[in-house]
Design a protein around this motif. Structure first.
Motif, mmCIF file in Angstrom:
data_model
loop_
_atom_site.group_PDB
_atom_site.id
_atom_site.type_symbol
_atom_site.label_atom_id
_atom_site.label_comp_id
_atom_site.label_asym_id
_atom_site.label_seq_id
_atom_site.Cartn_x
_atom_site.Cartn_y
_atom_site.Cartn_z
ATOM 1 N N THR A 177 0.769 -1.331 0.035
ATOM 2 C CA THR A 177 0.071 -0.034 0.126
ATOM 3 C C THR A 177 0.915 1.474 -0.110
ATOM 4 O OG1 THR A 177 -1.762 -1.175 1.137
ATOM 5 C CG2 THR A 177 -1.810 0.966 1.025
ATOM 6 N N THR A 178 2.024 1.305 0.624
ATOM 7 C CA THR A 178 2.832 2.488 0.759
ATOM 8 C C THR A 178 4.149 2.641 -0.016
ATOM 9 O OG1 THR A 178 3.965 1.228 2.740
ATOM 10 C CG2 THR A 178 1.987 2.578 3.284
ATOM 11 N N VAL A 179 4.787 1.455 -0.458
ATOM 12 C CA VAL A 179 5.867 1.471 -1.015
ATOM 13 C C VAL A 179 5.961 2.398 -2.343
ATOM 14 C CG1 VAL A 179 5.616 -0.661 -2.340
ATOM 15 C CG2 VAL A 179 7.982 -0.137 -1.886
ATOM 16 N N SER A 180 4.685 2.380 -3.096
ATOM 17 C CA SER A 180 4.715 3.128 -4.286
ATOM 18 C C SER A 180 4.947 4.917 -3.932
ATOM 19 C CB SER A 180 3.605 2.839 -5.230
ATOM 20 O OG SER A 180 2.659 3.365 -4.434
ATOM 21 N N LYS A 181 4.389 5.038 -2.663
ATOM 22 C CA LYS A 181 4.603 6.517 -2.200
ATOM 23 C C LYS A 181 5.864 6.844 -1.574
ATOM 24 C CE LYS A 181 -0.500 6.401 -1.956
ATOM 25 N NZ LYS A 181 -1.520 6.932 -0.822
ATOM 26 N N ASP A 182 6.387 5.947 -0.755
ATOM 27 C CA ASP A 182 7.656 6.550 -0.273
ATOM 28 C C ASP A 182 8.994 5.661 -0.264
ATOM 29 O OD1 ASP A 182 7.041 4.126 1.253
ATOM 30 O OD2 ASP A 182 6.150 5.363 2.916
ATOM 31 N N GLY A 183 8.729 4.571 -1.102
ATOM 32 C CA GLY A 183 9.841 3.797 -1.357
ATOM 33 C C GLY A 183 10.343 2.746 -0.260
ATOM 34 N N GLY A 184 9.462 2.339 0.654
ATOM 35 C CA GLY A 184 9.801 1.679 1.798
ATOM 36 C C GLY A 184 9.765 2.211 3.187
ATOM 37 N N LYS A 185 9.974 3.708 2.987
ATOM 38 C CA LYS A 185 10.307 4.310 4.181
ATOM 39 C C LYS A 185 9.380 4.079 5.320
ATOM 40 C CE LYS A 185 11.984 9.184 5.335
ATOM 41 N NZ LYS A 185 12.075 10.289 4.958
ATOM 42 N N GLN A 186 7.984 4.262 5.045
ATOM 43 C CA GLN A 186 6.865 3.652 6.228
ATOM 44 C C GLN A 186 7.032 2.294 6.835
ATOM 45 O OE1 GLN A 186 3.819 5.239 7.375
ATOM 46 N NE2 GLN A 186 4.534 3.494 8.792
ATOM 47 N N PHE A 187 7.643 1.287 6.229
ATOM 48 C CA PHE A 187 8.155 0.035 6.751
ATOM 49 C C PHE A 187 9.133 0.225 7.563
ATOM 50 C CE2 PHE A 187 10.723 -3.733 6.442
ATOM 51 C CZ PHE A 187 10.038 -4.557 7.035
ATOM 52 N N ALA A 188 10.192 1.033 7.151
ATOM 53 C CA ALA A 188 11.523 1.265 8.035
ATOM 54 C C ALA A 188 11.114 1.682 9.425
ATOM 55 C CB ALA A 188 12.459 1.997 7.070
ATOM 56 N N PHE A 189 10.153 2.700 9.478
ATOM 57 C CA PHE A 189 9.888 3.392 10.591
ATOM 58 C C PHE A 189 8.870 2.536 11.351
ATOM 59 C CE2 PHE A 189 11.472 7.319 8.750
ATOM 60 C CZ PHE A 189 11.796 8.166 9.805
ATOM 61 N N SER A 190 8.144 1.707 10.802
ATOM 62 C CA SER A 190 7.382 0.879 11.662
ATOM 63 C C SER A 190 8.123 -0.207 12.247
ATOM 64 C CB SER A 190 6.115 0.400 10.530
ATOM 65 O OG SER A 190 5.338 1.201 10.208
ATOM 66 N N TRP A 191 9.178 -0.850 11.446
ATOM 67 C CA TRP A 191 9.893 -1.971 11.825
ATOM 68 C C TRP A 191 10.784 -1.287 13.060
ATOM 69 C CZ3 TRP A 191 9.724 -6.838 10.836
ATOM 70 C CH2 TRP A 191 10.891 -7.765 11.421
ATOM 71 N N LEU A 192 11.231 0.057 13.075
ATOM 72 C CA LEU A 192 12.116 0.602 14.002
ATOM 73 C C LEU A 192 11.283 0.754 15.131
ATOM 74 C CD1 LEU A 192 14.516 2.092 14.902
ATOM 75 C CD2 LEU A 192 13.687 4.085 14.015
ATOM 76 N N LEU A 193 9.963 1.215 15.015
ATOM 77 C CA LEU A 193 9.093 1.259 16.160
ATOM 78 C C LEU A 193 8.951 0.056 16.874
ATOM 79 C CD1 LEU A 193 6.789 2.789 17.889
ATOM 80 C CD2 LEU A 193 5.189 2.221 16.065
ATOM 81 N N ALA A 194 8.677 -1.006 16.283
ATOM 82 C CA ALA A 194 8.162 -2.259 16.911
ATOM 83 C C ALA A 194 9.425 -2.986 17.514
ATOM 84 C CB ALA A 194 7.955 -3.286 15.977
ATOM 85 N N PHE A 195 10.728 -2.555 16.806
ATOM 86 C CA PHE A 195 12.189 -3.038 17.392
ATOM 87 C C PHE A 195 12.445 -2.429 18.775
ATOM 88 C CE2 PHE A 195 16.597 -2.656 17.923
ATOM 89 C CZ PHE A 195 17.188 -3.939 17.550
ATOM 90 N N MET A 196 11.991 -1.003 18.768
ATOM 91 C CA MET A 196 12.311 -0.217 20.105
ATOM 92 C C MET A 196 11.535 -0.820 21.264
ATOM 93 S SD MET A 196 15.300 0.939 19.169
ATOM 94 C CE MET A 196 15.305 2.114 20.717
#
Length: 426
Positions: free
Chosen positions: A41-60
């Protein structure tokens, strides 16, 4: 005894968790599917940036639980506590997750770091704010710091559990001394590495900002959430008979009291950081809070975090008897998880969503929130598999802890009265 209002006891009906054995795998599968949908849903708009932030959130979020478990183990040894004996072993398992399993989960962050941290994309001469943080905010410095953190998080928790298991076999005092020494050295390295991780992976999202209290803030929230988790795990293990005859009322009371203490401590650190920065009124510091007063972030910070993270648990835990009532404590523990998640959102996500969640440019339900929850489910299920494996592999509690009798409230008379004999003058 009323089971829904008092702590579990030997008269409580045992819990049957056989239907939940596949829960970690289910969480991983559902989380993986949700993450795939969110990325699409998001990769076409931000190139995977949303996934990077979401993964960082869960990781922390889950890193805070692992480091909080390590802290509680070290505090047990440093203070020679007795009430925490029944909970020590599964806290050791939580701490050991910070090494290997969390290192595996860090790999997406390592590869997606340029999408997360703007300073990695600055070429040529860096600005003053970045130059002042040399050499940490450089590519070699960043990954060396990562290696140091994970090396320490692997070595110290694993050695503490190793000597704890050796104590189960031999009961030798040397095991206790070694764990005490590891805790004495480890508590210093714990503070350094936790602060370093918070700076590199969270504060580094806005490298221009400076705060000397940021590591302490992450520490306070980490231990607060871990204590809520420990309360629930203790209840479950007692109700499944693993700790049925070991956990006393004082165990629940002490966990609840520490949860209350860290509620106040987190509020003090959060307010002190805000008050000092806002009073100084320096643009290179205040911009961090100015950004979080825009859009729905103002509602998140002023209403949800202030009242939800502090006032609600503070008022709920004021009464002594509440700490012993499951019908009160279980909702409070679940609320602690939610508030810690929201607090981390407030720290991390404004770098990606400066106007908050509810904006036309941000697909709240279909993209960002779905990815946030999916990453939480996947990482939670992944770590739960390792935790349950260790829980089933080793004894559930330290078999020969020297404080076990005191933890159970049993008086053990001395084997000899030689120490009571009068001393004869020569």
């Amino acid at each position: 005894m009323i089971l829904d209002s008092e702590p579990p006891s030997s008269s409580a009906k045992p819990l049957d968790l056989s239907k939940w054995r596949n829960a970690p795998v289910i969480l991983m599968v559902v989380g993986g599917i949700g993450a795939a949908i969110g990325i699409a849903t998001t990769v076409s708009k931000d190139g995977g940036k949303q996934f990077a932030f979401s993964w960082l959130l869960a990781f922390m979020f889950f890193l805070s639980l692992c480091l909080g478990g390590w802290f509680l183990v070290m505090v047990h040894h440093l203070f020679d506590a007795s009430w925490s004996v029944p909970t020590r072993r599964f806290c050791e398992h939580l701490a050991c997750l910070a090494g290997g399993p969390m290192l595996i989960l860090f790999l997406p962050i390592a590869f997606l770091a340029p999408k997360l941290y703007s300073w990695m994309n600055i070429l040529g001469h860096p600005d003053h704010a970045l130059a002042a943080k040399f050499p940490l905010f450089t590519m070699p410095g960043y990954y060396i710091g990562v290696a140091v953190c994970f090396a320490i998080w692997w070595f110290f928790p694993s050695r503490l559990r190793f000597w704890s298991l050796q104590q189960d076999k031999t009961g030798a005092a040397d095991c206790t001394y070694r764990m005490r020494f590891l805790s004495c050295l480890g508590i210093v390295l714990f503070a350094l590495t936790l602060t370093l991780a918070a700076i590199m992976w969270m504060k580094g999202l806005m490298y221009e900002w400076a705060s000397t209290m940021y590591g302490v803030w992450y520490f306070a929230g980490s231990v607060w959430t871990t204590l809520a988790t420990v309360y629930v795990i203790t209840m479950i293990l007692q109700r499944t008979t693993a700790l049925r005859d070991l956990v006393q009322e004082k165990t629940y009371y002490m966990i609840g009291s520490l949860l209350f203490a860290f509620t106040v401590f987190w509020a003090y650190i959060s307010f002190a950081q805000y008050f000092i920065i806002w009073n100084a009124n320096m643009p290179e510091e205040t911009f961090w809070y100015v950004l979080r007063e825009k859009g729905t972030w103002w509602f998140t910070g002023a209403i949800i975090i202030i009242f939800g993270h502090f006032f609600m648990p503070f008022l709920a835990l004021l009464r002594i008897d509440v700490k012993l009532k499951l019908r009160c404590m279980l909702p409070i523990c679940a609320w602690a998880w939610l508030m810690h998640f929201v607090d981390l959102q407030f720290q991390i996500m404004p770098s990606l969503r400066p106007d908050g969640f509810f904006t036309a440019a941000f697909p709240f339900i279909t993209g960002g929130l779905l990815l946030d929850v999916a990453c939480m489910m996947f990482i939670g299920g992944f770590l739960a598999m390792f935790f349950l494996k260790a829980l089933n592999r080793y004894p559930t509690y330290p078999l020969r802890d020297p404080r076990m009798a005191e933890a159970l409230g049993v008086y053990v008379p001395p084997t000899s009265d030689i120490s009571m004999a009068p001393t004869r003058a020569k």
